[in-house]
Design an enzyme around this catalytic site. Structure first.
Site, PDB file in Angstrom:
ATOM      1  N   TYR A   1       0.810  -1.216   0.000  1.00  0.00           N
ATOM      2  CA  TYR A   1       0.000   0.000   0.000  1.00  0.00           C
ATOM      3  C   TYR A   1       0.847   1.270   0.000  1.00  0.00           C
ATOM      4  O   TYR A   1       0.322   2.358  -0.179  1.00  0.00           O
ATOM      5  CB  TYR A   1      -0.914   0.025   1.238  1.00  0.00           C
TER       6      TYR A   1
ATOM      7  N   LEU B   1      -3.143  -7.786  -6.173  1.00  0.00           N
ATOM      8  CA  LEU B   1      -3.456  -6.890  -5.079  1.00  0.00           C
ATOM      9  C   LEU B   1      -4.718  -7.389  -4.401  1.00  0.00           C
ATOM     10  O   LEU B   1      -5.501  -8.107  -4.988  1.00  0.00           O
ATOM     11  CB  LEU B   1      -3.604  -5.446  -5.577  1.00  0.00           C
ATOM     12  N   ASP B   2      -4.875  -7.019  -3.140  1.00  0.00           N
ATOM     13  CA  ASP B   2      -6.060  -7.489  -2.432  1.00  0.00           C
ATOM     14  C   ASP B   2      -7.230  -6.559  -2.696  1.00  0.00           C
ATOM     15  O   ASP B   2      -7.115  -5.557  -3.399  1.00  0.00           O
ATOM     16  CB  ASP B   2      -5.778  -7.681  -0.939  1.00  0.00           C
ATOM     17  N   CYS B   3      -8.360  -6.895  -2.105  1.00  0.00           N
ATOM     18  CA  CYS B   3      -9.601  -6.184  -2.437  1.00  0.00           C
ATOM     19  C   CYS B   3      -9.580  -4.716  -2.046  1.00  0.00           C
ATOM     20  O   CYS B   3     -10.319  -3.917  -2.617  1.00  0.00           O
ATOM     21  CB  CYS B   3     -10.787  -6.887  -1.800  1.00  0.00           C
ATOM     22  N   ASP B   4      -8.770  -4.310  -1.079  1.00  0.00           N
ATOM     23  CA  ASP B   4      -8.765  -2.917  -0.646  1.00  0.00           C
ATOM     24  C   ASP B   4      -7.752  -2.043  -1.392  1.00  0.00           C
ATOM     25  O   ASP B   4      -7.761  -0.820  -1.231  1.00  0.00           O
ATOM     26  CB  ASP B   4      -8.475  -2.825   0.854  1.00  0.00           C
TER      27      ASP B   4
END
Length: 117
Positions: A4, A34-37
């Site tokens: 991030y 990448l993750d969902c956030d």
């Protein structure tokens, strides 16, 4: 998975220089996920993009302008969907033009409209 953090004002998940470093210097053969956030973070908190649709628009413009080869986009999508198929998120036989989302009876891409069951 990308981080991030932003480096020189560019989120790591959106930094092409980091991706190239991973591929060229570190020998990455796959893709970085990448993750969902991550998209929400880039949009809502880091304010790197105005709208999520701007990302798609930017990618398509880059292809049209020759900054990104269509083959590179195809390769990225192939990597993404290959993993999803291996994880059984899709079922069917893509070689026959039949693909369903797991648990669905509606065909996402079919040459015939058979049931996915």
């Amino acid at each position: 998975m990308c981080s991030y953090n932003a480096i020189n004002g560019v989120p790591a998940c959106a930094n092409p220089a980091l991706l190239q470093k991973a591929r060229n210097d570190w020998g990455l053969k796959g893709y970085i996920t990448l993750d969902c956030d991550a998209v929400a973070t880039i949009f809502e908190y880091q304010k790197y993009i105005d709208t999520p649709e701007d990302v798609v628009d930017d990618i398509l413009k880059a292809v049209d302008q020759g900054k990104v080869k269509e083959e590179e986009l195809d390769s990225a999508l192939h990597n993404l969907f290959s993993v999803q198929i291996r994880l059984k998120l899709f079922v069917g036989n893509p070689k026959r033009g039949e693909v369903w989302a797991a648990g669905s009876t509606k065909c996402l891409h079919c040459t015939t409209q058979n049931s996915g069951s």
